[in-house]
Design a protein around this motif. Structure first.
Motif, PDB file in Angstrom:
ATOM      1  N   UNK A 212     -11.743  20.262  13.077  1.00 27.67           N
ATOM      2  CA  UNK A 212     -10.306  20.526  12.980  1.00 27.67           C
ATOM      3  C   UNK A 212      -9.548  19.346  13.589  1.00 27.67           C
ATOM      4  N   UNK A 213      -8.681  18.749  12.783  1.00 25.53           N
ATOM      5  CA  UNK A 213      -7.892  17.617  13.303  1.00 25.53           C
ATOM      6  C   UNK A 213      -6.586  18.150  13.899  1.00 25.53           C
ATOM      7  N   UNK A 214      -6.390  17.851  15.175  1.00 23.89           N
ATOM      8  CA  UNK A 214      -5.247  18.397  15.911  1.00 23.89           C
ATOM      9  C   UNK A 214      -4.421  17.250  16.479  1.00 23.89           C
ATOM     10  N   UNK A 215      -3.109  17.346  16.349  1.00 25.13           N
ATOM     11  CA  UNK A 215      -2.237  16.385  17.034  1.00 25.13           C
ATOM     12  C   UNK A 215      -1.331  17.124  18.006  1.00 25.13           C
ATOM     13  N   UNK A 216      -1.319  16.651  19.239  1.00 20.43           N
ATOM     14  CA  UNK A 216      -0.402  17.197  20.250  1.00 20.43           C
ATOM     15  C   UNK A 216       0.883  16.378  20.180  1.00 20.43           C
ATOM     16  N   UNK A 217       1.966  17.029  19.799  1.00 20.90           N
ATOM     17  CA  UNK A 217       3.254  16.341  19.696  1.00 20.90           C
ATOM     18  C   UNK A 217       4.039  16.571  20.989  1.00 20.90           C
TER      19      UNK A 217
ATOM     20  N   UNK B  10      -2.966  15.490  10.539  1.00 25.92           N
ATOM     21  CA  UNK B  10      -3.398  16.654  11.329  1.00 25.92           C
ATOM     22  C   UNK B  10      -3.367  17.928  10.503  1.00 25.92           C
ATOM     23  N   UNK B  11      -4.305  18.814  10.799  1.00 22.84           N
ATOM     24  CA  UNK B  11      -4.278  20.152  10.180  1.00 22.84           C
ATOM     25  C   UNK B  11      -3.513  21.128  11.061  1.00 22.84           C
ATOM     26  N   UNK B  12      -3.619  20.894  12.358  1.00 22.83           N
ATOM     27  CA  UNK B  12      -2.949  21.777  13.310  1.00 22.83           C
ATOM     28  C   UNK B  12      -2.113  20.930  14.276  1.00 22.83           C
ATOM     29  N   UNK B  13      -0.911  21.407  14.559  1.00 20.34           N
ATOM     30  CA  UNK B  13      -0.024  20.702  15.481  1.00 20.34           C
ATOM     31  C   UNK B  13       0.180  21.546  16.730  1.00 20.34           C
ATOM     32  N   UNK B  14       0.162  20.874  17.871  1.00 20.38           N
ATOM     33  CA  UNK B  14       0.496  21.554  19.129  1.00 20.38           C
ATOM     34  C   UNK B  14       1.762  20.900  19.664  1.00 20.38           C
ATOM     35  N   UNK B  15       2.703  21.697  20.126  1.00 18.19           N
ATOM     36  CA  UNK B  15       3.911  21.160  20.756  1.00 18.19           C
ATOM     37  C   UNK B  15       3.816  21.400  22.252  1.00 18.19           C
ATOM     38  N   UNK B  16       4.089  20.345  23.011  1.00 19.52           N
ATOM     39  CA  UNK B  16       3.998  20.456  24.473  1.00 19.52           C
ATOM     40  C   UNK B  16       5.109  19.617  25.100  1.00 19.52           C
ATOM     41  N   UNK B  17       5.805  20.167  26.084  1.00 20.85           N
ATOM     42  CA  UNK B  17       6.859  19.414  26.765  1.00 20.85           C
ATOM     43  C   UNK B  17       6.258  18.201  27.493  1.00 20.85           C
TER      44      UNK B  17
ATOM     45  N   UNK C 133      -0.351  25.762  12.158  1.00 23.02           N
ATOM     46  CA  UNK C 133      -0.936  25.035  11.035  1.00 23.02           C
ATOM     47  C   UNK C 133       0.160  24.172  10.416  1.00 23.02           C
ATOM     48  N   UNK C 134      -0.146  22.911  10.202  1.00 19.64           N
ATOM     49  CA  UNK C 134       0.895  21.991   9.704  1.00 19.64           C
ATOM     50  C   UNK C 134       1.423  22.455   8.348  1.00 19.64           C
ATOM     51  N   UNK C 135       0.514  22.946   7.523  1.00 17.92           N
ATOM     52  CA  UNK C 135       0.923  23.399   6.189  1.00 17.92           C
ATOM     53  C   UNK C 135       1.959  24.529   6.267  1.00 17.92           C
TER      54      UNK C 135
ATOM     55  N   UNK D  78       7.915  14.064  14.821  1.00 18.28           N
ATOM     56  CA  UNK D  78       6.493  14.194  15.154  1.00 18.28           C
ATOM     57  C   UNK D  78       5.710  14.838  14.021  1.00 18.28           C
ATOM     58  N   UNK D  79       6.275  15.863  13.424  1.00 18.08           N
ATOM     59  CA  UNK D  79       5.602  16.559  12.316  1.00 18.08           C
ATOM     60  C   UNK D  79       5.403  15.591  11.147  1.00 18.08           C
TER      61      UNK D  79
END
Ligand code: GTP
Ligand code: MG
Length: 244
Positions: A1-6, A83-90, A161-163, A76-77
């Motif tokens: 799973x490709x994940x990007x933390x934005x 990425x398949x999944x995006x995480x948002x973090x302050x 999920x980015x989609x 960021x998106x």
């Protein structure tokens, strides 16, 4: 799973290096899926060394000069297109990257497409002022009522999920962005799961929202506005505010 933390960041030079250093590069999730994690910092017009420090820490950095939490997240998106999944973090150190597996597990297990980190775990004393706690309770109560989703917090720390996110056609470009994501995902029939996360005080630097009167009033206006407007079915157009 490709994940990007934005990480949307406005003048977080004192925090960004340490925070990026805490993000794991890869993790094994319970269902034997490996998550490969990259970090993308969106520099939202910082006047300090945020961008340079983020880059030096190994993060990918994009610049979004239009001021606004939503503009930063949306940039960021767009940039995280692998990425398949995006995480948002302050970007202020208030969320713990060690909890990323909690956010990803329900997605890996096909039990959710949006996972909200509810600040009901370990809360550092003074991290959430009473007015913020009250606002969170009020709005999440309204969301339970109007959208029938089991939420207890506005959850800035979240995975999606980015989609799914792309299909939501996000319009709110300032404080309303996270709320818009929740209510539109609910309307979309997405699988929404909440997990408890910890919340700490920002490590250093200035508050832009909860710790200032102006930020609090603006956030309340946008968050309540989005919750009610979408709840009663009015169709939105792009909303921004050049001042924020
Ligand atoms: N409000 C706001 N936040 C932004 C913007 N661009 C990026 N951010 C980031 O959004 C995150 C949340 O802002 P904070 O200032 O921590 O808001 P808060 O958590 O209510 O306030 P603290 O109690 O100080 O943590 C931080 O990472 C900011 O750097 C922007 O234009 N407006
Ligand atoms: Mg904060």
């Amino acid at each position: 799973m490709r994940v990007t933390v934005i990480i949307p960041a406005l003048n977080e030079a004192g925090n960004i290096r340490r925070l990026i250093g805490e993000v794991p590069k890869s993790i094994m999730l319970p269902v034997n899926i490996e998550a490969q994690i990259s970090v993308l910092v969106v520099d939202n017009g910082s006047t300090d060394e945020t961008a340079a420090k983020a880059q030096a820490s190994g993060a990918f950095v994009v610049s979004e000069p239009r001021r606004g939490y939503g503009y930063a997240c949306a940039a960021g998106v767009a940039a995280a297109n692998k990425a398949e999944v995006l995480i948002f973090m302050d970007g202020d150190g208030s969320f713990d990257p060690a909890e990323i597996p909690l956010l990803l597990a329900p997605i890996a297990a096909n039990q959710a497409t949006l996972v909200l980190g509810s600040r009901t775990g370990q809360i550092e004393s003074g991290a959430m002022p009473p007015h913020q706690q009250f606002g969170n309770r009020l709005v999440s109560g309204l969301m339970r009522l109007l959208y029938r989703i089991p939420v207890t917090d506005l959850a800035p720390y979240r995975a999606i999920q980015r989609e799914l996110l792309l299909s939501l056609n996000m319009c709110e470009m300032t404080f309303g962005w996270p709320t818009e994501m929740m209510v539109k995902a609910a309307r979309h029939g997405a699988q929404i799961v909440e997990v408890p996360v910890a919340y700490r005080k920002r490590w250093s630097g200035q508050s832009k929202v909860g710790g200032t009167l102006r930020g609090t009033l603006l956030a309340t206006y946008y968050i309540l506005g989005v919750t009610l407007r979408y709840g009663f079915g009015t169709s939105p157009s792009v909303r921004d505010n050049p001042k924020f």
